[in-house]
Design a protein around this motif. Structure first.
Motif, PDB file in Angstrom:
ATOM      1  N   ARG A  29      50.210  30.985  53.577  1.00  0.00           N
ATOM      2  CA  ARG A  29      48.962  31.020  52.793  1.00  0.00           C
ATOM      3  C   ARG A  29      47.778  30.652  53.689  1.00  0.00           C
ATOM      4  O   ARG A  29      46.723  31.289  53.622  1.00  0.00           O
ATOM      5  CB  ARG A  29      49.069  30.055  51.605  1.00  0.00           C
ATOM      6  CG  ARG A  29      47.779  29.973  50.788  1.00  0.00           C
ATOM      7  CD  ARG A  29      47.926  29.027  49.589  1.00  0.00           C
ATOM      8  NE  ARG A  29      46.693  28.984  48.808  1.00  0.00           N
ATOM      9  CZ  ARG A  29      45.664  28.182  49.045  1.00  0.00           C
ATOM     10  NH1 ARG A  29      45.716  27.323  50.059  1.00  0.00           N
ATOM     11  NH2 ARG A  29      44.579  28.219  48.287  1.00  0.00           N
ATOM     12  N   TRP A  30      47.974  29.637  54.523  1.00  0.00           N
ATOM     13  CA  TRP A  30      46.913  29.192  55.433  1.00  0.00           C
ATOM     14  C   TRP A  30      46.489  30.331  56.364  1.00  0.00           C
ATOM     15  O   TRP A  30      45.302  30.601  56.541  1.00  0.00           O
ATOM     16  CB  TRP A  30      47.407  27.986  56.229  1.00  0.00           C
ATOM     17  CG  TRP A  30      46.380  27.361  57.126  1.00  0.00           C
ATOM     18  CD1 TRP A  30      45.331  26.558  56.758  1.00  0.00           C
ATOM     19  CD2 TRP A  30      46.294  27.494  58.557  1.00  0.00           C
ATOM     20  NE1 TRP A  30      44.617  26.178  57.872  1.00  0.00           N
ATOM     21  CE2 TRP A  30      45.178  26.731  58.974  1.00  0.00           C
ATOM     22  CE3 TRP A  30      47.059  28.161  59.507  1.00  0.00           C
ATOM     23  CZ2 TRP A  30      44.810  26.629  60.319  1.00  0.00           C
ATOM     24  CZ3 TRP A  30      46.692  28.071  60.849  1.00  0.00           C
ATOM     25  CH2 TRP A  30      45.582  27.307  61.249  1.00  0.00           C
ATOM     26  N   PHE A  31      47.487  31.032  56.943  1.00  0.00           N
ATOM     27  CA  PHE A  31      47.163  32.163  57.810  1.00  0.00           C
ATOM     28  C   PHE A  31      46.452  33.272  57.024  1.00  0.00           C
ATOM     29  O   PHE A  31      45.481  33.855  57.508  1.00  0.00           O
ATOM     30  CB  PHE A  31      48.427  32.727  58.476  1.00  0.00           C
ATOM     31  CG  PHE A  31      48.812  32.036  59.753  1.00  0.00           C
ATOM     32  CD1 PHE A  31      47.940  31.996  60.839  1.00  0.00           C
ATOM     33  CD2 PHE A  31      50.061  31.434  59.896  1.00  0.00           C
ATOM     34  CE1 PHE A  31      48.296  31.366  62.036  1.00  0.00           C
ATOM     35  CE2 PHE A  31      50.425  30.807  61.081  1.00  0.00           C
ATOM     36  CZ  PHE A  31      49.537  30.770  62.149  1.00  0.00           C
ATOM     37  N   GLU A  34      42.897  32.384  56.617  1.00  0.00           N
ATOM     38  CA  GLU A  34      42.184  32.479  57.899  1.00  0.00           C
ATOM     39  C   GLU A  34      41.829  33.935  58.211  1.00  0.00           C
ATOM     40  O   GLU A  34      40.727  34.233  58.670  1.00  0.00           O
ATOM     41  CB  GLU A  34      43.032  31.887  59.038  1.00  0.00           C
ATOM     42  CG  GLU A  34      43.107  30.370  59.031  1.00  0.00           C
ATOM     43  CD  GLU A  34      41.776  29.709  59.361  1.00  0.00           C
ATOM     44  OE1 GLU A  34      40.984  30.274  60.133  1.00  0.00           O
ATOM     45  OE2 GLU A  34      41.523  28.609  58.825  1.00  0.00           O
ATOM     46  N   TRP A  35      42.784  34.849  57.957  1.00  0.00           N
ATOM     47  CA  TRP A  35      42.531  36.251  58.286  1.00  0.00           C
ATOM     48  C   TRP A  35      41.550  36.896  57.315  1.00  0.00           C
ATOM     49  O   TRP A  35      41.022  37.973  57.591  1.00  0.00           O
ATOM     50  CB  TRP A  35      43.831  37.052  58.358  1.00  0.00           C
ATOM     51  CG  TRP A  35      44.754  36.597  59.449  1.00  0.00           C
ATOM     52  CD1 TRP A  35      46.085  36.326  59.340  1.00  0.00           C
ATOM     53  CD2 TRP A  35      44.426  36.350  60.821  1.00  0.00           C
ATOM     54  NE1 TRP A  35      46.595  35.921  60.540  1.00  0.00           N
ATOM     55  CE2 TRP A  35      45.600  35.924  61.467  1.00  0.00           C
ATOM     56  CE3 TRP A  35      43.254  36.444  61.568  1.00  0.00           C
ATOM     57  CZ2 TRP A  35      45.633  35.597  62.823  1.00  0.00           C
ATOM     58  CZ3 TRP A  35      43.283  36.118  62.917  1.00  0.00           C
ATOM     59  CH2 TRP A  35      44.451  35.706  63.529  1.00  0.00           C
ATOM     60  N   MET A  36      41.279  36.253  56.191  1.00  0.00           N
ATOM     61  CA  MET A  36      40.220  36.745  55.309  1.00  0.00           C
ATOM     62  C   MET A  36      38.844  36.450  55.907  1.00  0.00           C
ATOM     63  O   MET A  36      37.870  37.146  55.643  1.00  0.00           O
ATOM     64  CB  MET A  36      40.338  36.098  53.928  1.00  0.00           C
ATOM     65  CG  MET A  36      41.506  36.642  53.107  1.00  0.00           C
ATOM     66  SD  MET A  36      41.750  35.734  51.572  1.00  0.00           S
ATOM     67  CE  MET A  36      40.325  36.281  50.626  1.00  0.00           C
ATOM     68  N   ASP A 349      47.460  43.369  65.567  1.00  0.00           N
ATOM     69  CA  ASP A 349      46.710  42.935  64.400  1.00  0.00           C
ATOM     70  C   ASP A 349      47.161  41.503  64.097  1.00  0.00           C
ATOM     71  O   ASP A 349      47.244  40.689  65.011  1.00  0.00           O
ATOM     72  CB  ASP A 349      46.919  43.899  63.231  1.00  0.00           C
ATOM     73  CG  ASP A 349      45.902  43.703  62.112  1.00  0.00           C
ATOM     74  OD1 ASP A 349      44.696  43.752  62.402  1.00  0.00           O
ATOM     75  OD2 ASP A 349      46.315  43.496  60.960  1.00  0.00           O
ATOM     76  N   ARG A 350      47.492  41.176  62.843  1.00  0.00           N
ATOM     77  CA  ARG A 350      47.875  39.785  62.559  1.00  0.00           C
ATOM     78  C   ARG A 350      49.387  39.611  62.445  1.00  0.00           C
ATOM     79  O   ARG A 350      49.871  38.587  61.964  1.00  0.00           O
ATOM     80  CB  ARG A 350      47.199  39.311  61.272  1.00  0.00           C
ATOM     81  CG  ARG A 350      47.519  40.107  60.041  1.00  0.00           C
ATOM     82  CD  ARG A 350      46.529  39.779  58.926  1.00  0.00           C
ATOM     83  NE  ARG A 350      46.758  40.563  57.726  1.00  0.00           N
ATOM     84  CZ  ARG A 350      47.467  40.155  56.675  1.00  0.00           C
ATOM     85  NH1 ARG A 350      48.058  38.981  56.693  1.00  0.00           N
ATOM     86  NH2 ARG A 350      47.609  40.922  55.623  1.00  0.00           N
TER      87      ARG A 350
END
Length: 431
Positions: A29-31, A34-36, A349-350
């Motif tokens: 969820r944290w990642f 962050e990517w948002m 990408d991520r």
């Protein structure tokens, strides 16, 4: 698949693995959040070192080669990630121009280029390879050991666009780290997508900036996991300009080395670690031929000066004054085939799309493994980074170990995202 670790896996790494697995929903969820807010680098590779008591990245490459070292099982993940990345940047993309390193005569490097071509072709793009090497004046086809061929075509620069003969790409992918500077042919391109951006090259990047950003995200993840961020963060000191051959700035360098060794000793004492601390001394941008030097004592710096003098004797070119980074040395206690090993995590990408172990039989646990004589053992990450196996004893599961590597790799990728935002010459300014 997990290579034999010399240290029995009962120390902080096992506790860290357990924390990471227990916190997996919170981490993911944290990642996602962050990517948002931040854009991941287009692709990246992170060298990770596992000391048994500490797991940390030691290098982050934003123009990764070595895609040919990954197994065919990883290809679908890389293709999916490439599709996602292209769709996000340019959904109508049709043609992609891949620009490799200059002087690309190494068949190992060109095998990497062929693998990248394959990934983006399978992602649904027409791919051609355009060389900006002045030596490539005509279409040149090079045969690879596996029977494949790579065709290099001289890049043609129009007023505002780059291409090769009869091929107008909307996207240009650089696999050239620009350590020699940004060539004019790549400047002022505004109608095509240039990936990664020019300020991701070593002419702009500084390792000290990257690791400062990494320190920030490591603290935040450490807080989320409830662990000391030092367990995943290599400490560092930024040293000013040093001319190794002339001995200028060596006193300042010696002072930074002493300071950092003192900090590491205190941490080792806190955790009851019996190993001898060391630091690595390297240039702050690229390597410029100096390489990476292991230093256990400020006295070792004399060898650095002697090495620099021997390298510059009889040569006139190449900068002699370097900005220096002094970084906490992280042992690698992993072994494969009796050789020292370090995992390298590849991302597009991520997403973590794979990786391999870099192994070097001739190097020690405290030395740089990215050196002549190193070899690669592929890892099938596709069953691991996204599919850990909760409930299995820490240290006993390859997927769990590699999921943990993937978390550290993505953390370094997030730091690179922060770093690129901070160094973007065209960043929007907000009052």
């Amino acid at each position: 698949m997990v290579p034999h670790l010399v240290t029995a896996l009962t120390g902080p790494i096992n506790e860290l693995e357990q924390r990471v697995l227990d916190s997996m929903p919170a981490i993911e969820r944290w990642f996602r959040l962050e990517w948002m807010e931040h854009t991941p680098p287009f692709y990246s590779a992170v060298d990770v070192r596992n000391a048994g008591f500490k797991l940390a990245p030691v290098d982050t490459n934003l123009f990764p080669a070595g895609w040919n070292n990954m197994t065919s099982e990883m290809l679908p993940l890389a293709v999916q990630a490439a599709m996602a990345a292209i769709e996000k940047i340019c959904p109508e993309a049709r043609n992609l121009l891949l620009i490799p390193e200059n002087n690309a005569r190494s068949t190992a490097y060109l095998s990497n280029v062929a693998q990248l071509r394959r990934i983006f072709h399978m992602a649904g793009l027409n791919v051609r390879i355009g060389s900006i090497d002045p030596a490539i004046k005509k279409i040149t086809t090079i045969e690879l050991p596996n029977g494949e061929t790579v065709t290099l075509e001289p890049v043609i620069r129009g007023k505002r666009r780059l291409g090769v003969k009869d091929f107008d790409p909307c996207t240009i992918l650089l696999n050239n780290d620009l350590s020699a500077g940004v060539p004019g042919i790549l400047e002022d391109i505004h109608e095509q997508y240039l990936l990664p951006p020019l300020h991701a090259g070593w002419s702009t990047r500084r390792k000290s900036k990257h690791f400062k950003c990494y320190e920030e995200v490591a603290k935040r993840l450490g807080k989320l996991l409830g662990v000391d961020p030092w367990l995943i963060n290599p400490m560092f000191e930024k040293c000013g300009a040093v001319n190794l051959a002339d001995g200028v700035g060596m006193e300042n360098l010696s002072s930074h080395v002493d300071t950092l060794l003192g900090k590491i000793r205190r941490k080792y004492k806190e955790y009851g670690i019996k190993e001898k601390p060391f630091v690595v001394v390297k240039t702050d941008n690229g390597t410029h031929g100096m390489g990476i030097v292991t230093v256990r004592d400020a006295k070792d710096l004399e060898l650095l000066g002697q090495k620099a003098q021997s390298q510059t004797n009889g040569t006139r070119d190449g900068p002699q004054t370097h900005d220096i980074l002094v970084q906490e040395g992280v042992l690698t206690k992993e072994r494969m085939h009796d050789a020292v090993a370090e995992p390298v995590v590849y991302m597009m990408d991520r997403y973590v799309v794979g990786g391999f172990y870099r192994i070097h039989a001739g190097r020690g646990v405290d030395e740089n493994l990215n050196a002549p004589g190193s070899s690669f053992v592929p890892l099938a990450f596709e069953q691991s980074t996204h599919l850990p196996q909760p409930g299995i004893r820490p240290g006993a599961s390859a997927p769990n170990r590699f999921y943990m590597y993937g978390v550290v790799g993505r953390l370094a990728m997030l730091a690179a995202s922060y770093e690129l935002e901070a160094t973007d010459p065209n960043a929007e300014a907000y009052d």
